[in-house]
Design a protein around this motif. Structure first.
Motif, mmCIF file in Angstrom:
data_model
loop_
_atom_site.group_PDB
_atom_site.id
_atom_site.type_symbol
_atom_site.label_atom_id
_atom_site.label_comp_id
_atom_site.label_asym_id
_atom_site.label_seq_id
_atom_site.Cartn_x
_atom_site.Cartn_y
_atom_site.Cartn_z
ATOM 1 N N ALA A 255 -4.113 12.157 -5.580
ATOM 2 C CA ALA A 255 -5.718 12.465 -6.421
ATOM 3 C C ALA A 255 -4.754 12.955 -7.703
ATOM 4 N N THR A 256 -3.655 13.156 -7.817
ATOM 5 C CA THR A 256 -3.047 13.558 -9.006
ATOM 6 C C THR A 256 -4.009 12.453 -9.765
ATOM 7 N N GLY A 257 -3.610 11.045 -9.511
ATOM 8 C CA GLY A 257 -4.002 10.461 -10.628
ATOM 9 C C GLY A 257 -5.510 9.887 -10.738
ATOM 10 N N PHE A 258 -6.106 10.568 -10.037
ATOM 11 C CA PHE A 258 -7.611 10.020 -9.965
ATOM 12 C C PHE A 258 -8.576 11.098 -10.767
ATOM 13 N N ALA B 27 1.674 -5.357 -12.239
ATOM 14 C CA ALA B 27 0.701 -4.461 -11.859
ATOM 15 C C ALA B 27 -0.614 -4.365 -12.184
ATOM 16 N N LEU B 28 -0.987 -4.390 -13.494
ATOM 17 C CA LEU B 28 -2.392 -4.887 -13.906
ATOM 18 C C LEU B 28 -2.789 -5.906 -13.054
ATOM 19 N N VAL B 29 -2.469 -7.167 -13.449
ATOM 20 C CA VAL B 29 -3.310 -7.915 -12.632
ATOM 21 C C VAL B 29 -3.185 -8.108 -10.835
ATOM 22 N N GLY B 30 -1.777 -7.283 -9.801
ATOM 23 C CA GLY B 30 -1.852 -6.838 -8.664
ATOM 24 C C GLY B 30 -2.382 -5.441 -8.211
ATOM 25 N N ASN B 31 -3.312 -5.264 -9.218
ATOM 26 C CA ASN B 31 -3.944 -3.821 -9.063
ATOM 27 C C ASN B 31 -3.186 -2.682 -8.405
ATOM 28 N N CYS B 32 -1.929 -2.842 -8.831
ATOM 29 C CA CYS B 32 -1.609 -1.683 -8.653
ATOM 30 C C CYS B 32 -1.820 -1.190 -7.423
ATOM 31 N N THR B 33 -1.659 -2.008 -6.202
ATOM 32 C CA THR B 33 -1.244 -2.165 -4.927
ATOM 33 C C THR B 33 -0.473 -2.716 -4.899
ATOM 34 N N ALA B 34 0.302 -2.415 -3.649
ATOM 35 C CA ALA B 34 1.875 -3.012 -3.449
ATOM 36 C C ALA B 34 1.771 -4.555 -3.085
ATOM 37 N N LEU C 31 6.309 -3.051 -9.817
ATOM 38 C CA LEU C 31 5.772 -1.455 -8.908
ATOM 39 C C LEU C 31 6.036 -0.746 -9.486
ATOM 40 N N SER C 32 7.127 0.017 -10.325
ATOM 41 C CA SER C 32 7.084 0.814 -11.190
ATOM 42 C C SER C 32 6.081 1.206 -12.446
ATOM 43 N N MET C 33 5.291 0.477 -13.326
ATOM 44 C CA MET C 33 4.055 0.467 -13.936
ATOM 45 C C MET C 33 2.852 1.211 -12.958
ATOM 46 N N GLY C 34 2.883 0.356 -11.584
ATOM 47 C CA GLY C 34 2.218 0.820 -10.824
ATOM 48 C C GLY C 34 1.929 1.481 -10.215
ATOM 49 N N PHE C 35 3.384 2.583 -9.953
ATOM 50 C CA PHE C 35 3.240 3.387 -8.738
ATOM 51 C C PHE C 35 2.455 5.045 -10.454
ATOM 52 N N ALA C 36 3.447 4.867 -11.569
ATOM 53 C CA ALA C 36 2.393 5.657 -12.604
ATOM 54 C C ALA C 36 1.099 5.445 -12.675
ATOM 55 N N LYS C 37 0.353 4.191 -13.316
ATOM 56 C CA LYS C 37 -0.412 4.229 -13.087
ATOM 57 C C LYS C 37 -1.350 4.147 -11.800
ATOM 58 N N ARG C 38 -0.533 4.733 -10.860
ATOM 59 C CA ARG C 38 -1.404 5.318 -9.656
ATOM 60 C C ARG C 38 -2.087 6.784 -10.263
ATOM 61 N N VAL C 39 -1.047 7.099 -10.591
ATOM 62 C CA VAL C 39 -0.623 8.730 -10.410
ATOM 63 C C VAL C 39 -1.706 8.722 -12.336
#
Ligand SMILES: Nc1ncnc2c1ncn2[C@@H]1O[C@H](COP(=O)(O)OP(=O)(O)OP(=O)(O)O)[C@@H](O)[C@H]1O
Ligand SMILES: Nc1ncnc2c1ncn2[C@@H]1O[C@H](COP(=O)(O)OP(=O)(O)OP(=O)(O)O)[C@@H](O)[C@H]1O
Ligand SMILES: [Mg+2]
Ligand SMILES: [Mg+2]
Lengths: 303, 365, 347, 502
Positions: free
Chosen positions: B231-234, B293-300, B79-87
């Motif tokens: 929005a910031t991430g995209f 996170a990468l395997v989980g595609n950064c979703t919850a 989740l830590s990695m994913g949250f950052a990656k989404r942004v």
């Protein structure tokens, strides 16, 4: 003072592999591909070189020939593994950090797995004699590193090839339009970084220890990655950054030998290189020196 | 038929499953290549998953519980990695944030007020806060000084490791490898779980993990804060031009990202150990979180499932070794899965190729 | 597979060894424990024929796997479960009472105190004394005036301090005012630091360096090999296992003068025999020099016969208590047996 | 070029197109946006390969697999989006790919000499040692032309070269084109500016929606004819714009000083008022401080001096969000970069500026996506946005024109007091252009104060009530629309005062 000078060969021993790897990473990013697999590629190179050296040395091959071939094999296998990254990043437009992370993870398993097959142990067998120092007490790796720096500078800035390569990292569309094969260039760069990381891995084992273990690379690849941006993507800057890390490591030893500094916890000196880097990055922040297309997939013809 | 293929290629979930299957297939081949029976690998995995030992027909729920327990830090670091990656950030610093969380949780466990429940809650809050500080600094450096988060997180990982040693060595009863034992009030063990799972290490951390997953999902998908972050991430520029406070978004997101990893550190510290560890190396949960996170595609949901998979592999390691399968095979499988994930983009190219062929047929080339 | 179900018909016990992340190839106690096990079953490390039938090993990647791995092994019904190193002590203290019928053994720990746990501790200071003594005597034999010595540790702590104190006292029994340097790399896996420090010391004229630092110590050996190969008269001292072979740089010439031997394999053999003949019992077993638990290696032909003779003589004095060796820096310092200013830590 | 067909995922860009170009002529390629002109020329230049069809050069079939082959066949191309490496020098860019060498080393001295020689031969003035990022767009174009000349191109393709130039620069370019023709070069000129075709071209081929409509001798047809061929129906050039009385000052820029990111002062002491119900245009050549001016007003760049008043309140130090709340709307020039979030749905994009307000926000910061979608569906209907799946369509999958409509819809739906509009119709087709311009004029009718920045003088002349000409970061003059000619503005854009122009 003499103690610090006396440390110079050790500093060079520590710096050389980091520098070689960082130069590879720099070339790669200059062509527009970010390679965070440096750590894993170093491990693969180190494991290959150590294994090859043990086996060849044991077969009675002359020592220096064995060393040379071992380094060569580390370099070749490093290059081969980097092809995975190249394929993903260049042909398939994959997220470059993902394939890099994958290689890092894979390297953890593959090197140990290979050691188990070859030596029935979690590490390679120890070799008899690694690289030898010259009359000045300096390892060939230092000269290799210097050669790599000079060569990379020459390659990137002095001959057309380098101008083309850098163009691919700045504006691949422009490069393509003047007939530069962006994919080929990027392949070269990724493989060059793999080759150099593999070579550097070999340098680590053959100068600093007596065998490859899962702990041998121990974050050096990541430090090299940091050195690339800390050195602002210039051969000289990267050299400076790598030297800083090496010196800071040696400083922990020097500090140990100066009674006045022994009162501080050793950890303070362990932290030093990292804190210095962070501080320097903040201090010199501002302009972004990264190649503008680094990390982005390039699709042919897109403007 | 064609439609279903297209759907498949576009479905992240389906592709992730395929990628995992592929990873296992290659792993199987490798095991067979070194002359071991791949069936044993699957027996071990099955036991770690179901608690059922195929060889002797015994059932023990503890294995399921341990798989769950191992997956807690994987999921949180994912989740830590994913949250950052989404942004739009690449957080390699999960390990450092995890270490700091662990350290502070240990410190509070030993120094904090020994009030039941409150005590461990304090420790967890401390872990979360220090994690978010450790991540937030990265965010601020990135947003304000354009310091690459990749570099700063790598640096902060090492700073955390050694700083943790300095701090832990000052804690009561500290030797160079452990502190004094924690008081009961600081532990997050769960007597009920212990009873029903044959004394597994499964603890209240799992509730915190589930809470964290929900918080992740809620913030990301439901709230205006998450909206601004996505929005910031995209598209950072468009977000900024639209009045979204990008600097704040980035800093907050790194702080939240760090909080997850910090929590992971706290849970491992007080859930799996009864004393504080003085680290001499890294646990690697933070680094593995990147892959999760990468395997989980950064979703919850994806990250949760990927974390469970990693937990399963970890729990199966010992079982595999007991059957003479080298544990390294699990690392190889993990690495292959991540590499295949990277190659997933090939499917998109393939889809485009198919579309194009289709169109060319229509035009009559 | 494994476990009691598969026990040999000849009544030999089954055993599982659990190790930390470094595994059985660590050249240290894990390797030694494994060697003992393999030897007990009449196998060799290269060809462990009964592995997976009568004995096996599981390596824990991280420390939170210790307790689950212990419980898992306990479920599988091995006759004996062996763990190595003090980092396992807390996990074992937790698990052992829950499986009162399961036999366990641990090395390097004497505070678990369970009736089903046999604990082995070694007198590392005695073995270290011997290698310190050997190095000092060899220096004397080589005619070196005021020889200097070095010690490189991994992460400082009480266990490593035993090594350092024994070594220091061994040297000082020959050269009471010998200059002794020490350095802790704060890491078990950074050979480059040990190598840089070793080079630095050898350049300063240090004669011999003893490293008790796990993988970090490989750097010392690597440096010593290079310098000896160049004709310099410097030595490294191995630790735990006999590292003579690791130090070979040409022919039979090795840069490892001697090694401080900690024969954990003897614990394996002893405890397995105890299980087999039913004499297994909980409690602490002290493995001193008298019990052949610690010692020093004479594998290196360059270690002079005279030195060997004198060191062997000292052995008797240690056994008889004539030579007293302090285990902690505090005590050694108080007794004037160690110089001030060392980096050793007592806890 | 014979029967060229080229498809992209989802689009047939060229459909059996035939193009024949004679020696030493200037051949126009005309078509709306997206007609397939660039694609066709990219095929000729080897950047793309055609799915089918053939290319004959001097009667001989050739296979142009990549730009290298094209170059060796003497074909050069000046791209629509310049293909220049920003941090390379002019010389490095010109010789890129065919650098002169001494041994194997780069010989930049000889390269520089060649560049200087070519530059004086064709009167294409550039500083060979400047970094490309430091020179103007007009100069960058010259670098592109020099690139082709350096490679001895005989056929030079110009892809919309005039879109970014001042009228004077356009005149210069036309002279350059004629000079090139007289030196024996063959030129293909892509444009949708009919005047230019009439002025310099010999023949013209028209494309529409990927198909070839026909080739005509320019002398034989009128501008009106060409336009109808291009669009496929009768077109009207002017838009109706009722006279209207301007109200009080709504946006007041006072002595603005703005620096760009590298710290160089790009806007110098600029003052300008915009009133309710009027459109004020900023005319100027790209790179004269427009971006920095826009940045300062919208808050993307910090002010170095001066003040900005919006309806009387100073907004110069407010955050971007606060400015939006005070009633500032912005239609950015680069819609992909600043306008839409491609991975967001249309609904999420239309809510981009007010998602956090009570309209969409329930308790605990939870967003009301239902309300967002509903509002977006309204806007989609109202603004005729064409999408595959309505409000849930990803904005990134929309065509350029429809993306622009999403942005316009968002900005207009927020009812701003001041609307800042930059290059609103760049890259759109005729239909979309008409629509967007109408909406802008409708906003004016509602009494909004509108500031329009555009590099297309046509657009400025068509839409604005007053025109402020900017040059080197300062306003040269402000004129009523009907009191000034395109030609005069052109002169002022180049820096001379209006008086001087007379
Ligand atoms: N790389 C590409 N991938 C997919 N579609 C593309 C690509 N390039 C162009 N297209 C599409 O092909 C069609 C023709 O595009 P092209 O760029 O040739 O038009 P054009 O006539 O040059 O337009 P403009 O006047 O805007 O330059 C358009 O619909 C465009 O969106
Ligand atoms: N370079 C490109 N790469 C990939 N897809 C593209 C590219 N250019 C355009 N497209 C896609 O091609 C389709 C047509 O785009 P384009 O902008 O040319 O449409 P259009 O017909 O010109 O419409 P509009 O008049 O609204 O601009 C869109 O789906 C767009 O996303
Ligand atoms: Mg278009
Ligand atoms: Mg075009």
């Amino acid at each position: 003072m003499s103690m610090i000078w006396g440390m110079l060969p050790s500093v060079l021993m520590i710096v050389a592999p980091i520098l070689i790897t960082a130069i590879g990473g720099m070339i790669c990013e200059k062509a527009g591909v970010v390679n965070i697999a440096l750590e894993g590629l170093m491990a693969i190179g180190a494991c290959t070189a150590a294994a090859a050296h043990v086996l060849m040395e044991g077969s009675g091959m002359p020592h220096s020939l064995s060393l040379f071939l071992a380094l060569t094999m580390g370099l070749v296998v490093g290059g081969l593994f980097s092809l995975v990254h190249a394929l993903a990043a260049i042909n398939l437009n994959a997220d470059q950090t993902i394939s890099g992370t994958g290689i890092n993870l894979l390297a953890n398993g593959v090197t140990i797995f290979a050691s188990q097959i070859l030596f029935s142990a979690d590490r390679t067998r120890e070799f008899r004699m690694g690289m030898q120092t010259d009359a000045l007490g300096i390892y060939p790796t230092a000269y290799i590193a210097i050669a790599v720096v000079v060569l990379s500078w020459f390659l990137l800035y002095k001959i057309p090839f380098g101008v083309h390569l850098r163009a691919c990292g700045e504006h691949p569309g422009a490069a393509e339009s003047v007939g530069i094969n962006v994919k080929k260039m990027r392949y070269f760069a990724v493989v060059a970084s793999g080759v150099l990381a593999g070579l550097a891995g070999g340098c680590v084992v053959l100068t600093q220890t007596i065998q490859y273990t899962s702990n041998t690379i121990n974050g050096r690849g990541f430090i090299a990655l940091a050195a690339v941006s800390f050195g602002r993507w210039r051969p000289l800057g990267v050299t400076g950054a790598a030297l800083l890390f090496g010196t800071a490591q040696a400083f922990a030893i020097i500090a140990n030998n100066i009674p006045a500094l022994r009162v501080l916890p050793t950890e303070v000196f362990n932290i030093l290189p990292y804190v210095v880097t962070l501080a320097a990055l903040v201090l010199f922040s501002g302009k972004n020196y990264a190649p503008s297309a680094a990390g982005k997939a390039y699709e042919k013809g897109a403007s | 038929m064609k439609l279903s293929r297209q759907k498949f290629i576009q479905s992240d979930g389906a592709v992730s499953v395929m990628v995992v299957v592929l990873g296992f297939l290659v792993g199987t081949v490798l095991v067979a290549l070194v002359g071991k029976n791949p069936l044993n690998m699957y027996k071990a995995l099955f036991q770690a998953l179901s608690g059922y030992n195929i060889d002797n027909g015994r059932m023990n729920v503890r294995y399921i519980a341990e798989t769950l327990n191992y997956s807690v830090p994987f999921i949180l670091c994912g989740l830590s990695m994913g949250f950052a990656k989404r942004v739009g950030l690449f957080n390699i610093g999960g390990e450092g944030q995890y270490i700091m969380g662990m350290t502070i949780a240990q410190a509070i466990a030993l120094l904090g007020p020994r009030i039941p429940v409150m005590h461990w809650m304090f420790a967890m809050v401390g872990a979360v806060l220090i994690g978010s500080l450790w991540g937030g600094v990265v965010g601020i450096l990135k947003a304000k000084y354009e310091v690459s988060e990749v570099v700063s997180t790598i640096m902060l990982n090492y700073v955390a490791l050694y700083l943790s040693r300095i701090i832990c060595l000052q804690l009561p009863g500290a030797t160079t490898y452990k502190t004094a034992n924690f008081p009961e009030t600081a532990l997050i063990g769960n007597a009920f779980f212990q009873k029903i799972t044959n004394n597994s290490l499964l603890n209240n951390g799992i509730f915190m993990m589930v809470g964290a997953v929900l918080v992740y999902w809620f913030i990301m998908e439901k709230t205006s804060l998450g909206y601004g972050m996505r929005a910031t991430g995209f598209n950072k520029d468009a977000a900024r031009a639209s009045g979204i406070p990008v600097v704040k978004s980035i800093s907050i997101s790194m702080a939240i990202s760090g909080a997850f990893a910090g929590l992971a550190g706290g849970i491992v510290a007080l859930g799996s150990f009864k004393y504080g560890r003085v680290l001499s190396g890294m646990d690697n949960y933070g680094f593995d979180g990147i892959a999760v996170a990468l395997v989980g595609n950064c979703t919850a949901l994806g990250t949760t499932l990927a974390g469970l998979l990693f937990g399963l592999l970890k729990n199966a390691q010992a079982l595999m070794q007991g059957k003479q399968i080298p544990k390294e095979i699990t690392f190889i499988i993990q690495g292959l899965i991540v590499i295949f994930i990277a190659l997933r983009s090939a499917l998109k190219l393939y889809q485009e190729y198919l579309d194009k062929k289709q169109l060319q047929k229509e035009v009559g080339v | 597979q494994g476990g009691k179900e598969a026990a040999a018909s000849d009544g030999r016990p089954t055993i599982r060894l659990l190790t930390d992340a470094t595994g059985i190839d660590d050249k240290s106690f894990n390797a030694a424990a494994w060697r003992g096990i393999v030897e007990y079953y009449g196998d060799t490390v290269e060809k462990p024929a009964n592995r997976g039938k009568l004995y096996d090993v599981v390596t824990a990647q991280t420390q939170d796997m210790y307790i689950p791995n212990l419980r898992q092994a306990s479920d599988e019904g091995y006759d004996l479960i062996m763990v190595t190193g003090f980092t396992w002590a807390d996990a074992l203290s937790e698990v052992a009472p829950q499986y009162p019928d399961q036999k366990y053994t641990i090395v390097d720990v004497d505070w678990v105190g369970q009736p089903n746990v046999m604990e082995f501790i070694y007198s590392e200071e005695q073995g270290s004394f011997l290698v310190g003594l050997a190095a000092a005597l060899q220096a004397k034999e080589d005619g070196i005036q005021n020889p200097r010595f070095g010690f490189i540790g991994g992460v400082p702590g009480a266990t490593i301090t035993k090594f350092e104190m024994g070594y220091v006292q061994g040297i000082r029994s020959v050269f009471p005012n010998a200059q002794i340097y020490d350095y802790y790399a704060n890491d078990w896996g950074k050979p480059e630091l040990a190598k840089a420090q070793a080079k630095n010391w050898y350049d300063m004229g240090v004669y011999c360096i003893f490293s008790a630092a796990g993988g970090t110590g490989n750097g010392t050996i690597a440096q010593a090999k290079e310098y000896r190969n160049q004709g310099k008269n410097v030595w490294a001292i191995g630790v735990d296992s006999d590292q003579y072979a690791d130090g070979i740089y040409t022919g039979t010439k090795s840069a490892v003068l001697t090694s401080m031997l900690k024969r954990v394999e003897n614990s394996s053999l002893m405890v397995l025999k105890a299980v087999a003949d039913g004499s297994f019992s909980g409690g602490v077993v002290q493995m001193g020099m008298a019990d052949d638990g610690v010692g020093y290696s004479t594998a290196n032909p360059e270690l002079s016969a005279n030195v060997v003779k004198l060191v062997d003589a000292a052995k008797a004095d240690i056994n008889s208590g004539k030579i007293k060796i302090f285990k902690t820096y505090r005590e050694a310092l108080a007794a004037g047996a160690a110089p001030a200013g060392l980096a050793a830590l007592d806890d | 070029m014979n029967n060229i067909t080229k498809t992209f995922p989802g689009v047939v860009a060229n459909d059996k197109v035939i193009l024949q170009v004679k020696h030493q002529e200037i051949h126009a390629l005309l078509g709306e946006n997206g007609a397939g002109k660039s694609t066709l020329m990219s095929i000729l230049f080897g950047s793309y390969s055609a799915d089918s069809g053939s290319i004959l050069l001097d009667g001989k079939p050739v296979e142009i697999k990549n730009p290298n082959v094209a170059t060796s066949l003497g074909i050069g191309m000046v791209h629509q989006h310049f293909k220049l490496v920003q941090n390379y020098t002019v010389t490095e860019n010109i010789v890129l790919g065919v650098e002169p060498t001494k041994g194997r080393l780069l010989d930049m001295k000889r390269a520089r000499e060649r560049v200087e020689a070519l530059s004086s031969q064709y009167a294409l003035k550039v500083d060979p040692d400047s970094l490309v990022e430091d020179i103007t767009v007009g100069q960058q174009q010259r670098v592109e032309i020099l690139k082709t000349l350096y490679r001895n191109a005989n056929i030079i393709i110009f892809d919309e070269p005039t879109a970014v130039l001042t009228p004077q620069e356009i005149d210069e370019l036309m002279e350059i084109l004629k000079k090139l023709r007289s030196e024996g070069k063959t030129i293909v000129l892509i444009t949708h500016k009919l005047k230019e075709i009439k002025e310099v071209c010999d023949r013209c081929t028209v494309l529409r929606r990927g198909r070839c409509i026909g080739t005509v001798d320019v002398q034989d047809v009128s501008e009106q004819d060409l336009a109808e061929m291009m669009v496929g129906r009768a077109v009207k050039f002017e838009i109706d714009k009722p006279e209207q009385q301007a109200g009080r000052v709504m946006l007041s820029l006072q002595h603005l000083q703005v620096a760009d990111i590298s710290g160089a002062l790009r806007v110098k002491d600029l003052s300008l008022d915009v009133h309710e119900g009027e459109i004020v245009g900023i005319a100027g050549v790209d790179g004269n401080g427009q971006s920095e001016l826009l940045g300062a007003i919208t808050g993307l760049l910090p002010l170095s001096g001066g003040s900005i008043l919006l309806d009387g309140t100073s907004i110069g130090n407010l955050s971007i969000r606060q400015r939006i709340e005070k009633g500032l709307g912005y239609i950015p020039e680069d819609r992909k970069k600043y306008g839409v979030v491609g991975e967001f749905s249309i609904a999420e994009n239309t809510a981009l500026k007010n998602y956090y307000r009570d309209t969409y926000r329930k308790r605990f910061g939870i967003l009301d996506f239902e309300a967002m979608n509903q509002e977006a569906e309204n806007l989609i209907a109202q603004f005729d946005i064409r999408s595959a799946e309505g409000a849930k369509t990803n904005a990134g999958s929309l065509s350029g024109g429809n993306q622009q409509k999403v942005i316009v819809a968002r900005e207009i739906s927020l009812s701003p007091k001041v609307l800042v509009v930059a290059q609103p119709t760049r890259g759109l087709d005729v239909g979309a252009i008409e629509y967007i311009r109408k909406r802008i004029i409708a906003e004016r009718a509602k009494g909004r104060a509108i500031l329009l920045v555009s590099f297309e003088l046509d657009e400025i002349m068509n839409l604005c009530d007053r025109i402020a000409t900017i040059s080197k970061g300062s306003i040269v003059a402000v004129n009523k629309q009907h009191e000034v000619t395109e030609y005069e503005i052109g002169l002022m854009m180049a820096g001379s005062k209006k008086e001087a122009a007379r």
